[in-house]
Design a protein around this motif. Structure first.
Motif, PDB file in Angstrom:
ATOM      1  N   TYR A  30      51.409 -94.182 -43.198  1.00 43.63           N
ATOM      2  CA  TYR A  30      52.034 -93.235 -44.106  1.00 43.63           C
ATOM      3  C   TYR A  30      52.736 -93.920 -45.282  1.00 43.63           C
ATOM      4  CZ  TYR A  30      51.230 -89.903 -40.285  1.00 43.63           C
ATOM      5  OH  TYR A  30      50.653 -89.116 -39.319  1.00 43.63           O
ATOM      6  N   THR A  31      52.580 -95.245 -45.400  1.00 44.85           N
ATOM      7  CA  THR A  31      53.202 -95.958 -46.522  1.00 44.85           C
ATOM      8  C   THR A  31      52.254 -96.067 -47.710  1.00 44.85           C
ATOM      9  OG1 THR A  31      52.450 -98.156 -45.779  1.00 44.85           O
ATOM     10  CG2 THR A  31      54.549 -97.321 -44.882  1.00 44.85           C
ATOM     11  N   LYS A  32      50.963 -95.841 -47.493  1.00 48.79           N
ATOM     12  CA  LYS A  32      49.983 -95.970 -48.568  1.00 48.79           C
ATOM     13  C   LYS A  32      49.887 -94.664 -49.362  1.00 48.79           C
ATOM     14  CE  LYS A  32      46.054 -97.974 -47.765  1.00 48.79           C
ATOM     15  NZ  LYS A  32      44.722 -98.272 -47.191  1.00 48.79           N
ATOM     16  N   PRO A  33      49.481 -94.752 -50.624  1.00 45.99           N
ATOM     17  CA  PRO A  33      49.232 -93.507 -51.367  1.00 45.99           C
ATOM     18  C   PRO A  33      48.082 -92.752 -50.714  1.00 45.99           C
ATOM     19  CG  PRO A  33      48.378 -95.400 -52.580  1.00 45.99           C
ATOM     20  CD  PRO A  33      49.181 -95.957 -51.436  1.00 45.99           C
ATOM     21  N   ALA A  64      35.966 -89.115 -52.670  1.00 43.62           N
ATOM     22  CA  ALA A  64      36.623 -89.776 -51.542  1.00 43.62           C
ATOM     23  C   ALA A  64      36.298 -91.269 -51.510  1.00 43.62           C
ATOM     24  CB  ALA A  64      36.203 -89.112 -50.228  1.00 43.62           C
ATOM     25  N   ARG A  65      35.023 -91.607 -51.702  1.00 48.77           N
ATOM     26  CA  ARG A  65      34.626 -93.026 -51.698  1.00 48.77           C
ATOM     27  C   ARG A  65      35.272 -93.771 -52.868  1.00 48.77           C
ATOM     28  NH1 ARG A  65      30.098 -94.711 -48.743  1.00 48.77           N
ATOM     29  NH2 ARG A  65      29.182 -93.129 -47.383  1.00 48.77           N
ATOM     30  N   LYS A  66      35.316 -93.139 -54.022  1.00 47.81           N
ATOM     31  CA  LYS A  66      35.944 -93.775 -55.179  1.00 47.81           C
ATOM     32  C   LYS A  66      37.428 -94.021 -54.905  1.00 47.81           C
ATOM     33  CE  LYS A  66      36.905 -92.937 -60.106  1.00 47.81           C
ATOM     34  NZ  LYS A  66      38.311 -92.516 -60.103  1.00 47.81           N
ATOM     35  N   ARG A  67      38.106 -93.029 -54.341  1.00 43.18           N
ATOM     36  CA  ARG A  67      39.537 -93.167 -54.063  1.00 43.18           C
ATOM     37  C   ARG A  67      39.815 -94.293 -53.053  1.00 43.18           C
ATOM     38  NH1 ARG A  67      40.469 -89.802 -57.719  1.00 43.18           N
ATOM     39  NH2 ARG A  67      42.059 -88.178 -57.582  1.00 43.18           N
ATOM     40  N   ARG A  68      38.960 -94.440 -52.068  1.00 39.17           N
ATOM     41  CA  ARG A  68      39.162 -95.546 -51.112  1.00 39.17           C
ATOM     42  C   ARG A  68      39.104 -96.880 -51.852  1.00 39.17           C
ATOM     43  NH1 ARG A  68      35.363 -92.538 -48.064  1.00 39.17           N
ATOM     44  NH2 ARG A  68      36.361 -91.277 -46.431  1.00 39.17           N
ATOM     45  N   MET A  69      38.135 -97.010 -52.767  1.00 44.52           N
ATOM     46  CA  MET A  69      38.011 -98.243 -53.542  1.00 44.52           C
ATOM     47  C   MET A  69      39.210 -98.460 -54.461  1.00 44.52           C
ATOM     48  SD  MET A  69      33.985 -98.253 -54.609  1.00 44.52           S
ATOM     49  CE  MET A  69      32.724 -98.882 -53.494  1.00 44.52           C
ATOM     50  N   GLN A  70      39.927 -97.387 -54.756  1.00 45.84           N
ATOM     51  CA  GLN A  70      41.111 -97.496 -55.606  1.00 45.84           C
ATOM     52  C   GLN A  70      42.388 -97.710 -54.793  1.00 45.84           C
ATOM     53  OE1 GLN A  70      40.377 -93.727 -57.694  1.00 45.84           O
ATOM     54  NE2 GLN A  70      40.135 -94.867 -59.600  1.00 45.84           N
ATOM     55  N   GLY A  71      42.235 -97.895 -53.478  1.00 53.84           N
ATOM     56  CA  GLY A  71      43.377 -98.240 -52.648  1.00 53.84           C
ATOM     57  C   GLY A  71      44.078 -97.087 -51.971  1.00 53.84           C
ATOM     58  N   TYR A  72      43.506 -95.883 -52.033  1.00 56.15           N
ATOM     59  CA  TYR A  72      44.130 -94.731 -51.390  1.00 56.15           C
ATOM     60  C   TYR A  72      43.781 -94.671 -49.907  1.00 56.15           C
ATOM     61  CZ  TYR A  72      45.309 -92.669 -55.945  1.00 56.15           C
ATOM     62  OH  TYR A  72      45.827 -92.428 -57.191  1.00 56.15           O
ATOM     63  N   TRP A 531      50.350 -85.628 -45.612  1.00 56.66           N
ATOM     64  CA  TRP A 531      49.046 -85.233 -46.124  1.00 56.66           C
ATOM     65  C   TRP A 531      49.070 -84.005 -47.028  1.00 56.66           C
ATOM     66  CZ3 TRP A 531      45.462 -88.613 -46.326  1.00 56.66           C
ATOM     67  CH2 TRP A 531      45.309 -89.580 -45.326  1.00 56.66           C
ATOM     68  N   LEU A 532      50.065 -83.138 -46.877  1.00 61.49           N
ATOM     69  CA  LEU A 532      50.055 -81.900 -47.656  1.00 61.49           C
ATOM     70  C   LEU A 532      50.724 -82.081 -49.007  1.00 61.49           C
ATOM     71  CD1 LEU A 532      50.814 -79.244 -44.901  1.00 61.49           C
ATOM     72  CD2 LEU A 532      48.604 -79.864 -45.866  1.00 61.49           C
ATOM     73  N   LEU A 731      30.381-103.258 -49.329  1.00 56.67           N
ATOM     74  CA  LEU A 731      30.573-102.718 -50.669  1.00 56.67           C
ATOM     75  C   LEU A 731      31.643-101.624 -50.680  1.00 56.67           C
ATOM     76  CD1 LEU A 731      29.935-102.451 -53.620  1.00 56.67           C
ATOM     77  CD2 LEU A 731      27.861-101.171 -53.036  1.00 56.67           C
ATOM     78  N   TYR A 732      31.670-100.768 -49.636  1.00 58.12           N
ATOM     79  CA  TYR A 732      32.647 -99.677 -49.634  1.00 58.12           C
ATOM     80  C   TYR A 732      34.083-100.186 -49.575  1.00 58.12           C
ATOM     81  CZ  TYR A 732      33.238-100.175 -44.535  1.00 58.12           C
ATOM     82  OH  TYR A 732      33.516-100.648 -43.265  1.00 58.12           O
ATOM     83  N   GLU A 733      34.248-101.480 -49.225  1.00 54.36           N
ATOM     84  CA  GLU A 733      35.589-102.062 -49.154  1.00 54.36           C
ATOM     85  C   GLU A 733      36.028-102.710 -50.471  1.00 54.36           C
ATOM     86  OE1 GLU A 733      35.849-103.419 -44.483  1.00 54.36           O
ATOM     87  OE2 GLU A 733      34.790-104.732 -45.892  1.00 54.36           O
ATOM     88  N   GLN A 734      35.139-102.748 -51.463  1.00 52.98           N
ATOM     89  CA  GLN A 734      35.458-103.421 -52.718  1.00 52.98           C
ATOM     90  C   GLN A 734      36.375-102.557 -53.587  1.00 52.98           C
ATOM     91  OE1 GLN A 734      34.357-106.630 -52.799  1.00 52.98           O
ATOM     92  NE2 GLN A 734      33.633-105.969 -50.766  1.00 52.98           N
ATOM     93  N   SER A 735      36.957-103.188 -54.600  1.00 51.28           N
ATOM     94  CA  SER A 735      37.804-102.455 -55.543  1.00 51.28           C
ATOM     95  C   SER A 735      36.939-101.757 -56.580  1.00 51.28           C
ATOM     96  CB  SER A 735      38.768-103.418 -56.249  1.00 51.28           C
ATOM     97  OG  SER A 735      39.670-103.985 -55.328  1.00 51.28           O
ATOM     98  N   TRP A 736      37.419-100.608 -57.015  1.00 50.56           N
ATOM     99  CA  TRP A 736      36.698 -99.859 -58.040  1.00 50.56           C
ATOM    100  C   TRP A 736      36.755-100.637 -59.357  1.00 50.56           C
ATOM    101  CZ3 TRP A 736      33.242 -96.232 -57.949  1.00 50.56           C
ATOM    102  CH2 TRP A 736      32.936 -95.503 -59.103  1.00 50.56           C
ATOM    103  N   PRO A 737      35.633-100.729 -60.076  1.00 51.67           N
ATOM    104  CA  PRO A 737      35.619-101.491 -61.337  1.00 51.67           C
ATOM    105  C   PRO A 737      36.634-100.937 -62.347  1.00 51.67           C
ATOM    106  CG  PRO A 737      33.386-100.959 -60.633  1.00 51.67           C
ATOM    107  CD  PRO A 737      34.307-100.176 -59.750  1.00 51.67           C
ATOM    108  N   GLU A 738      37.207-101.846 -63.110  1.00 47.27           N
ATOM    109  CA  GLU A 738      38.154-101.446 -64.156  1.00 47.27           C
ATOM    110  C   GLU A 738      37.581-101.805 -65.517  1.00 47.27           C
ATOM    111  OE1 GLU A 738      41.949-103.147 -63.402  1.00 47.27           O
ATOM    112  OE2 GLU A 738      42.255-102.056 -61.523  1.00 47.27           O
ATOM    113  N   TYR A 739      37.984-101.050 -66.506  1.00 47.90           N
ATOM    114  CA  TYR A 739      37.518-101.322 -67.864  1.00 47.90           C
ATOM    115  C   TYR A 739      38.708-101.647 -68.759  1.00 47.90           C
ATOM    116  CZ  TYR A 739      39.168 -96.593 -68.892  1.00 47.90           C
ATOM    117  OH  TYR A 739      39.958 -95.472 -69.033  1.00 47.90           O
ATOM    118  N   GLU A 740      38.427-102.344 -69.846  1.00 49.48           N
ATOM    119  CA  GLU A 740      39.433-102.605 -70.871  1.00 49.48           C
ATOM    120  C   GLU A 740      39.145-101.683 -72.044  1.00 49.48           C
ATOM    121  OE1 GLU A 740      40.065-106.738 -71.865  1.00 49.48           O
ATOM    122  OE2 GLU A 740      39.230-107.346 -69.907  1.00 49.48           O
TER     123      GLU A 740
END
Length: 807
Positions: A30-33, A64-72, A531-532, A731-740
């Motif tokens: 419950y400490t993670k976003p 959901a998959r994208k959010r996991r890669m973003q650390g949620y 969760w709510l 791959l599902y454990e990787q970080s979501w790509p970031e752009y500049e």
């Protein structure tokens, strides 16, 4: 790598790996976003999934998959809305227990969902027919009962003469049962009701605090139908009784020339002996009983009715005697069951008055003054001055509304009133396959709730699920189960034999997902607080009115009871369009245009189906199925696979000429996934792949980014490629790509180089290059095209063209 992508091998391989590794199990950290993604859980029918199901499931799986890669910490659950009449009818027809039918159907659905590679946390699977689940459905009902929000009432229902059950209005079509085609009649039954009307204002106000698409909010507001007006009492001439009506236009009282009451209005039977045309009234009531409420109020239909010969009413505003009619367009279940008719200012009343030659009086002058109301309805005038209206004449509509409300209150013939179209929720069903209602009836104590310690009240085994001729539930025949003792006085009592509707289990299922194995509560306070509300809820437009309203009502009640921590259950609600047949018609067995997703998965692969359903068109709009479109998406995935043949494994970065395109694609795909623009996100990846093929080269860094962006859409093929090219971990454990942001802006532009306004070549330049440098490069690029010509003028439009004017 293999020359061809074998989806059979790859998809089974990765589905097993995900299962074995519990790849998508939701953490209790419950400490993670957190991010709670929810799709409407399906009714597990015998037909299995159709191709419409994967569209919303894939859409939220992508997020959901994208959010996991973003650390949620992501909760993306699935379960089964498994009580209901279709299963019971199947059980009756095939002599199989509904429990066994449900078990078989759930297994079939789960197998199909599994084959599509969804990242559901199957450890949180729920089933509304599981006693460990419906214990808490019953618990919520007891809370509602103890709060005075559950009560029993005699009321008319739609009764199928063949299925022997009550039907919802939408289940009655042209006077017959939608399922079996048998006649439907109106039948008075004692029904359990829930006082959702007590929450009308809270349900309206809550819409201001949530992120729902506008048409969803509109459908909710229209169904609740809050309006401000007045109640008015019309005396029945020479009788003590009064007919009370509700109107939003009390300013038009001087134009009320007749009244209409519902065929079920009790005043009719009370004065039966005074009504001279009783046989005609009986005949009309019988005809009306065969129609659903929807059919009776449909505006386009022909108006019918019978005058109550022998009864008249007195218009309280001017003491004018007016006739009373009965007509099926007035419902006893809406308002007071009686209306005042102002035919000059209401389409429905005007049509009725025209048909039966009833008088019309215009009382509001429009912008062009009086009109010929015998020729055309003068309807819904909301502005203008009052005419033909006694003490209201000359006032504006709004002034007249206020003055007449004061008059009604002062004379005690009416009062101000806020009204709602929303009706209390009919909650019981005379069927077997549903949650038992945990109430007993005692002749001494009345309706008495079971003690919470006795929950769940189990649905008993029965030998026959056949509906009864008297309209009672099949449970009524189980005397050993029905006969019990009163929890209050200990005397003899009988259990309630009606069961809950399918709506019951689906009104709170999202709460149970947060803590599905809890035996002490529907979910722990800690889990609910974390969760709510649900962050994103997607479902069909057909459920954005009643299901959404019912679940919001239950949630708001539980909030008032201190059970849940938020006043609203869902922060965001979106809806998807249907997938139609190739002919543009709704898929159905009768049309022969149903597509089985199993066939697509077998021939083209799950990733192809997922990709196609996201690429088929705008997510919120309906789209027609296309076999060619499916094949095109498979070709796209094959092209992704074959990029391995041109891979520069030594370059883990982006090539200079494609760096901007890479950052642009990351930005667009990231944004589009969040805004339901899945088709344009996929199109952006297709365009990027075209660039790689033009170069006949792709760096390792570019390939990794591409398949990471594509992974939420096509998880199997991208995991396989990741493993082949030596990516670390899964791959599902990787970080979501970031752009500049700075790198999403093109540093070079293509410009046209013209001679006398005609383009000869194109030139790639830096967008900030100096004019002299651009002109020099342009003339160099033109080469011998300028030989022998006298340059008169050199024109440069920055970032667009160079034009050399020469002779």
């Amino acid at each position: 790598m293999a020359d061809m992508y074998n989806h059979h091998t790859v998809e089974k391989k990765w589905q097993k790996i995900w299962d074995d590794e519990k790849a998508f199990k939701t953490e209790n950290d419950y400490t993670k976003p957190k991010f709670y993604a929810l799709v409407e859980f399906p009714y597990p029918s015998g037909q299995g999934l159709h191709v419409g199901h994967p569209r919303p499931y894939t859409a939220l799986d992508i997020v959901a998959r994208k959010r996991r890669m973003q650390g949620y910490n992501v909760l993306y659950p699935m379960g089964w809305d498994a009580f209901g009449l279709p299963t019971e009818n199947y059980a009756i027809k095939n002599k199989v227990h509904p429990k066994e039918v449900t078990k078989k159907n759930v297994a079939r659905f789960k197998e199909q969902l599994h084959s599509l590679g969804y990242s559901f946390d199957w450890d949180r699977e729920i089933n509304t027919t599981d006693p460990d689940y419906y214990k808490w459905t019953q618990w919520i009902f007891l809370k509602l009962f103890n709060a005075g929000l559950a009560y029993k009432k005699e009321m008319p229902i739609n009764w199928c003469t063949s299925c022997k059950v009550g039907l919802a209005n939408e289940e009655v079509v042209n006077g017959v049962c939608e399922r079996c085609g048998s006649p439907v009649v109106r039948k008075v039954k004692s029904e359990w009701m829930l006082k959702i009307t007590n929450y009308a204002d809270k349900l309206l106000e809550g819409l201001n605090d949530v992120d729902y698409i506008e048409r969803v909010k509109t459908s909710q507001r229209n169904w609740i139908g809050r309006s401000e007006g007045a109640e008015v009492d019309f005396r029945i001439k020479d009788k003590e009784d009064k007919l009370r009506v509700y109107t939003t236009r009390p300013d038009t009282l001087f134009g009320a020339t007749y009244m209409v009451v519902s065929p079920e209005h009790p005043i009719i039977d009370k004065y039966k002996d005074k009504i001279k045309n009783w046989d005609a009234i009986v005949e009309y009531r019988e005809m009306a009983s065969r129609k659903s409420d929807f059919e009776r109020t449909e505006l386009a239909k022909d108006k019918t009715g019978v005058v109550l010969d022998g009864l008249t009413a007195i218009n309280p505003i001017n003491d004018t005697e007016i006739p009373i009619w009965i007509s099926d367009y007035v419902l006893m279940t809406y308002g007071t069951g009686a209306i005042m008719a102002v035919p000059a200012h209401d389409d429905r009343d005007w049509e009725f008055a025209k048909k039966f030659s009833l008088p019309m009086i215009q009382v509001v002058e429009g912008s062009e003054g009086p009109v010929d109301i015998d020729a055309a309805a003068f309807t819904d005038v909301a502005t203008g001055k009052m005419i033909n209206s006694g003490f209201l004449t000359g006032l504006t509509v709004e002034e007249a509304k206020e003055k007449v409300k004061d008059f009604l209150t002062e004379k005690k013939i009416g009062n101000r009133k806020v009204n709602y179209k929303l009706r209390d929720w009919v909650f019981s069903r005379q069927r077997y396959w549903g949650e038992p209602i945990p109430i007993v009836h005692c002749d001494k104590c009345g309706y008495v709730p079971l003690d919470e310690s006795e929950l769940p009240l189990l649905l008993p085994e029965v030998d026959s699920y056949m509906p009864t001729d008297n309209g009672e539930s099949p449970l009524a025949a189980m005397t050993d189960w029905v006969n019990t003792t009163c929890p209050c006085c200990g005397g003899p009592a009988k259990r309630e034999t009606d069961t809950m509707p399918q709506w019951a289990g689906s009104s709170w299922y999202f709460l149970r997902y947060t803590d599905p194995t809890n035996t002490e509560a529907l979910a722990s306070p800690e889990a609910l607080k974390y969760w709510l509300p649900v962050d994103w809820y997607n479902g069909g437009m057909e459920h954005t009115t009643l299901h959404l309203l019912y679940s919001r009502f239950w949630h708001k009640f539980l909030y008032d009871e201190g059970v849940v921590p938020t006043p609203e259950p869902y922060q965001k609600r979106t809806s998807h369009g249907m997938i139609l047949g190739e002919n543009g018609e709704k898929m159905s067995k009768s049309r022969g245009n149903v597509i089985n997703p199993d066939d697509i998965v077998k021939e083209y692969g799950a990733d192809t189906l997922r990709t196609y359903e996201m690429f088929i068109g705008a997510f919120d709009l309906s789209a027609s199925w296309s076999d060619d479109g499916v094949k095109g998406c498979r070709r796209f995935l094959d092209r992704v696979w074959k990029l391995q043949t041109m891979l520069d494994k030594d370059n883990d970065g982006y090539s200079k000429d494609l760096e901007t395109k890479m950052h642009q694609t990351i930005k667009k795909v990231s944004s589009d996934f969040e805004n339901l623009k899945y088709n344009t996100a996929i199109a952006a990846m297709m365009a990027l792949i075209n660039d790689f093929y033009k170069k006949n080269s792709i760096t390792l860094g570019e390939y990794k980014t591409l398949i990471t962006l594509l992974n939420p859409v096509a998880p199997h093929i991208t995991e396989e490629i990741w493993e082949i090219i030596g990516g670390e971990g899964r791959l599902y454990e990787q970080s979501w790509p970031e752009y500049e942001e700075a790198k999403t802006v093109e540093s070079t532009v293509e410009i046209a180089v013209q001679i006398n306004g005609k383009t000869k070549v194109t030139l790639s330049i830096g967008k900030d290059d100096a004019k002299d440098d651009v002109l020099a490069r342009a003339k160099e690029a033109l080469g011998d095209r300028l030989d022998g010509k006298n340059i008169i003028k050199e024109i440069y439009v920055p970032g667009r063209i160079v034009n050399i004017v020469a002779k």
